[in-house]
Design an enzyme around this catalytic site. Sequence first.
Site, short mmCIF file in Angstrom:
data_model
loop_
_atom_site.label_atom_id
_atom_site.label_comp_id
_atom_site.label_asym_id
_atom_site.label_seq_id
_atom_site.Cartn_x
_atom_site.Cartn_y
_atom_site.Cartn_z
N HIS A 80 0.58 -0.94 -0.26
CA HIS A 80 -0.21 0.04 0.09
C HIS A 80 0.56 1.29 0.10
CE1 HIS A 80 -3.71 -2.20 1.04
NE2 HIS A 80 -3.26 -2.86 1.61
N HIS B 80 -11.14 -6.35 0.85
CA HIS B 80 -9.79 -5.60 1.71
C HIS B 80 -10.83 -4.44 2.29
CE1 HIS B 80 -6.22 -4.24 3.69
NE2 HIS B 80 -5.48 -3.92 3.72
N GLU C 64 2.57 -6.92 2.41
CA GLU C 64 1.54 -6.05 3.07
C GLU C 64 2.11 -4.67 3.56
OE1 GLU C 64 -0.34 -7.06 6.57
OE2 GLU C 64 -1.80 -5.67 6.49
#
Lengths: 342, 342
Positions: free
Chosen positions: A8, A180, A286
């Site tokens: 991200h 998500h 992540e």
Amino acid sequence: MIIDCHGHYTTSPKELQDYRDAQIKGIEGGGWKPMKHDLNKRVSDQQIRDSVEGAQLKQQRERGTDLTIFSPRAAGMAHHIGDAAVSEHWTEACNDMVQRVVTLYPKNFVGVCQLPQSPGVNPKNCIKELERCVNQLGFIGCNLNPDPAGGYWTDPPLIDKWWYPLYEKLCELDVPAMIHVSSSKNPNFHFTGAHYICGDTTAFMQLVTADLFKDFPTLRFIIPHGGGAVPFHWGRYRGLAQDMKKPPLTDYVMKNVWFDTCVYHQPGIDMMLKVIPADNILFASEMVGAVRGVDPTTGFNYDDTKRYIDAAQISAADKQKIFEGNARKVFPRLAKSAAMAG
Amino acid sequence: MIIDCHGHYTTSPKELQDYRDAQIKGIEGGGWKPMKHDLNKRVSDQQIRDSVEGAQLKQQRERGTDLTIFSPRAAGMAHHIGDAAVSEHWTEACNDMVQRVVTLYPKNFVGVCQLPQSPGVNPKNCIKELERCVNQLGFIGCNLNPDPAGGYWTDPPLIDKWWYPLYEKLCELDVPAMIHVSSSKNPNFHFTGAHYICGDTTAFMQLVTADLFKDFPTLRFIIPHGGGAVPFHWGRYRGLAQDMKKPPLTDYVMKNVWFDTCVYHQPGIDMMLKVIPADNILFASEMVGAVRGVDPTTGFNYDDTKRYIDAAQISAADKQKIFEGNARKVFPRLAKSAAMAG
């Protein structure tokens, strides 16, 4: 090649958050007017470089991964804030910032988009932005929030026809969705410690109860964070499916679902690799994400998940699938991306 | 001695459900009047015997367990149905039926009570029934629903002072609470496949975020179903606690929290035993419960969890703790129960 399917943009320039803050202030003051972002003018390439050089790019180098499938900050999506127009403008801003990173580092990042979801608003409202991101920006997938209400779960489950227009478009574009959730406004759910993991678990169980993939045989979902609680309770899920007279999970849900490897310790990864077929696992870390510290029992970052896969007692062929092969199948548009060119 | 700390009276005589159906019909018709149950007159001892002889008692014999810590059906609690008075009457009925089983089979069962929770109603409302069950019926613990709203999570988190009057009473009576949600009226959450496991995970993370046990050093919680997703994500939880500048989990939450062994496959149990100290694990099977089938990969019931502990590569001393020793510590009133007499 080592492809991290779940990264991200948690380190974006402050101008992005300034834009969001102005949105929120406007909503709260009651005087908010739709206002498209002008971040592409206001954020320089150097700012973009600075935001990833010491973070995601540094970690790629240090950890030995090659390419990150990169999406806006998950907690930042916060679809529960404001209405559909607020969500649309914010989503465009977030996706455009990801695109800036991808443009500057086409070998290191490929984009996955946020969707302009809003509680109670039909998901077909997301199609325009999905098409823009895939067809114009070259993104290869999207993040789909199964709970746009931010911890109150007031929209229908993923197996409901409510979501079908979006699924049709995903199939048409041949892009997968990572399921998500975002931040939680419900004080019961800590976002990264409860809402994320419970969102994953909940989504999986929804897919067990009804055969969504009979209607969408080519639809592909990634359930992140190792599939939530699912591998740990694999016996429970196999047993529940069996009690419901469903086929074995590997002949059923797992034909269309992949779990990522965002599980931050060796015993968890080892157990997952024991029960979930290697064909259903995608490497991911992540990063830079939920847990930023160093595990004192190993001396390495908790989220340096490549180390766990490297150390796992599985075949080289399975490792290749997890690190690269499966991602190429789940994200067919990856092959056409700048990352793979030349 | 092998103590199963998590069994539910899922096989109660139909008169109990008839009473509930009458309640619900009354609420829906708008003409419901508080009506205490008269099941102790209407249900015979033979009916009670018949309800467990071929089920829980048979399984105890076949699987080689001795004593089940026994509570009303968890999904049946459904605190979201009706108001506090409805919940009180229903709870009395359920607890009294458990008491009937315990009275007939004092060596095989010891009682744990349901609480008359109701969404938005202060938990101190539960104290009267808790005292009745512990002081008059000889029960040794309770089940505490962290989400009386049945999947909408509208009450405060477990760390909120909202719950403190009940915690004070639990400490005074020296009984633990199993944190156990009930059925879900939210179509997003399948009850045994999502709501239960997510309730466990959510409760644990609430306890990480604030030091409840500083205020209640003797309060004891059991988080069932192996602690939800927590052992699988033990690295994540250790890392989140560390990022929050909390002490290591074993010196913190785990001084007051135990996980049970309701994890229905060997790899899950093995992983749990690797990361969670044996001092924090209580043997349980949840029988007759969530999963009723036979695992085709083993030829035994998924929920025959004793087999997994028997097969685990841990010391005899650790097995003794898990099967018996820890339960005696967590449930001090067990020592005074009829099950332990003579």
